[in-house]
Design a protein around this motif. Structure first.
Motif, PDB file in Angstrom:
ATOM      1  N   GLY A   4      44.312  58.489  74.762  1.00  9.96           N
ATOM      2  CA  GLY A   4      44.861  59.597  73.981  1.00  9.96           C
ATOM      3  C   GLY A   4      46.220  59.318  73.371  1.00  9.96           C
ATOM      4  O   GLY A   4      46.937  60.236  72.989  1.00  9.96           O
ATOM      5  N   ILE A   5      46.582  58.036  73.271  1.00 12.43           N
ATOM      6  CA  ILE A   5      47.886  57.661  72.711  1.00 12.43           C
ATOM      7  C   ILE A   5      47.661  56.913  71.402  1.00 12.43           C
ATOM      8  O   ILE A   5      46.982  55.881  71.368  1.00 12.43           O
ATOM      9  CB  ILE A   5      48.678  56.773  73.694  1.00 12.43           C
ATOM     10  CG1 ILE A   5      48.916  57.523  75.008  1.00 12.43           C
ATOM     11  CG2 ILE A   5      49.993  56.322  73.074  1.00 12.43           C
ATOM     12  CD1 ILE A   5      49.507  56.667  76.112  1.00 12.43           C
ATOM     13  N   ALA A   6      48.226  57.433  70.323  1.00 13.15           N
ATOM     14  CA  ALA A   6      48.165  56.745  69.032  1.00 13.15           C
ATOM     15  C   ALA A   6      49.182  55.611  69.047  1.00 13.15           C
ATOM     16  O   ALA A   6      50.272  55.746  69.619  1.00 13.15           O
ATOM     17  CB  ALA A   6      48.482  57.717  67.906  1.00 13.15           C
ATOM     18  N   VAL A   7      48.852  54.491  68.445  1.00 18.70           N
ATOM     19  CA  VAL A   7      49.748  53.330  68.410  1.00 18.70           C
ATOM     20  C   VAL A   7      50.030  52.974  66.964  1.00 18.70           C
ATOM     21  O   VAL A   7      49.110  52.844  66.156  1.00 18.70           O
ATOM     22  CB  VAL A   7      49.139  52.118  69.144  1.00 18.70           C
ATOM     23  CG1 VAL A   7      50.079  50.920  69.080  1.00 18.70           C
ATOM     24  CG2 VAL A   7      48.828  52.463  70.587  1.00 18.70           C
ATOM     25  N   GLU A   8      51.307  52.821  66.650  1.00 18.67           N
ATOM     26  CA  GLU A   8      51.742  52.415  65.313  1.00 18.67           C
ATOM     27  C   GLU A   8      52.447  51.068  65.461  1.00 18.67           C
ATOM     28  O   GLU A   8      53.477  50.978  66.130  1.00 18.67           O
ATOM     29  CB  GLU A   8      52.691  53.469  64.740  1.00 18.67           C
ATOM     30  CG  GLU A   8      53.172  53.191  63.350  1.00 18.67           C
ATOM     31  CD  GLU A   8      52.062  53.300  62.321  1.00 18.67           C
ATOM     32  OE1 GLU A   8      52.099  52.519  61.355  1.00 18.67           O
ATOM     33  OE2 GLU A   8      51.174  54.153  62.473  1.00 18.67           O
ATOM     34  N   VAL A   9      51.886  50.008  64.879  1.00 18.44           N
ATOM     35  CA  VAL A   9      52.471  48.667  64.964  1.00 18.44           C
ATOM     36  C   VAL A   9      53.185  48.381  63.656  1.00 18.44           C
ATOM     37  O   VAL A   9      52.581  48.445  62.584  1.00 18.44           O
ATOM     38  CB  VAL A   9      51.380  47.606  65.234  1.00 18.44           C
ATOM     39  CG1 VAL A   9      52.001  46.216  65.339  1.00 18.44           C
ATOM     40  CG2 VAL A   9      50.600  47.943  66.495  1.00 18.44           C
ATOM     41  N   GLN A  10      54.482  48.071  63.754  1.00 14.50           N
ATOM     42  CA  GLN A  10      55.301  47.814  62.567  1.00 14.50           C
ATOM     43  C   GLN A  10      56.281  46.695  62.856  1.00 14.50           C
ATOM     44  O   GLN A  10      56.467  46.302  64.008  1.00 14.50           O
ATOM     45  CB  GLN A  10      56.090  49.070  62.185  1.00 14.50           C
ATOM     46  CG  GLN A  10      55.243  50.275  61.869  1.00 14.50           C
ATOM     47  CD  GLN A  10      56.079  51.492  61.526  1.00 14.50           C
ATOM     48  OE1 GLN A  10      57.207  51.638  61.981  1.00 14.50           O
ATOM     49  NE2 GLN A  10      55.520  52.379  60.724  1.00 14.50           N
ATOM     50  N   ASP A  11      56.946  46.202  61.800  1.00 11.09           N
ATOM     51  CA  ASP A  11      58.061  45.307  62.037  1.00 11.09           C
ATOM     52  C   ASP A  11      59.178  46.142  62.678  1.00 11.09           C
ATOM     53  O   ASP A  11      59.204  47.367  62.531  1.00 11.09           O
ATOM     54  CB  ASP A  11      58.521  44.637  60.737  1.00 11.09           C
ATOM     55  CG  ASP A  11      58.941  45.636  59.691  1.00 11.09           C
ATOM     56  OD1 ASP A  11      60.150  45.766  59.451  1.00 11.09           O
ATOM     57  OD2 ASP A  11      58.046  46.310  59.136  1.00 11.09           O
TER      58      ASP A  11
END
Length: 172
Positions: free
Chosen positions: A133-140
């Motif tokens: 239930g955790i959204a993950v946002e991968v960014q620099d």
């Protein structure tokens, strides 16, 4: 030329015929130009309470978070800052993200800063986080810092896992 006839012409023909109030490059906007004139408001993101985590800057060695210097990779939780035991994005795994899954109350979104550039994480790692239930946002990392600050300013329950970029100092 009648107004009705001007309406039938295209924009270029209206200008050539001395059209009715069509703005051109030299036209200055005034408050009377309701549909063209709009005010802009700027809001500076700052922590609203002392307990809110706010990333103030970063270097190749670490981060400045709510006035505290943190050396190396770090995990920013809603009420704590911890050293995060990863050396690079290759070390981000199911085990290294377990800390974020154990939080109560559960976080809505995890922002991961992978250094100087966006790196692809293993799809099963991201899938396991989504299943929890955790959204993950991968960014620099520079963009991850800004995203984390924005989310916390919007009162979202967010956390961040950040790896310092190898670039130079940037204050946010």
């Amino acid at each position: 030329m009648a107004v009705a006839a001007l309406r039938l012409l295209g924009p270029a023909a209206r200008r050539a015929a001395g059209g009715y109030g069509v703005p051109c490059r030299a036209h200055r906007l005034t408050p009377a130009d309701d549909e063209l004139y709009q005010r802009t408001r700027v809001t500076v993101l700052e922590p609203e309470s002392p307990s809110t985590m706010f990333i103030e800057g970063y270097t190749s060695r670490g981060f400045t978070i709510s006035g505290d210097l943190v050396v190396g990779p770090c995990a920013i939780l809603p009420r704590a800052i911890l050293q995060w035991n990863v050396g690079s994005y290759r070390d981000i795994s199911h085990e290294s993200l377990s800390l974020f899954r154990l939080l109560e109350p559960q976080i809505e979104i995890l922002v991961l800063g992978t250094g100087d550039r966006v790196e692809r994480l293993h799809p099963t790692v991201l899938k396991q986080m989504r299943e929890c239930g955790i959204a993950v946002e991968v960014q620099d990392t520079p963009n991850a810092c800004a995203t984390f600050n924005f989310l916390t300013s919007e009162k979202r329950v967010a956390a961040a896992g950040l790896i310092p970029p190898r670039g130079t100092y940037m204050g946010i």
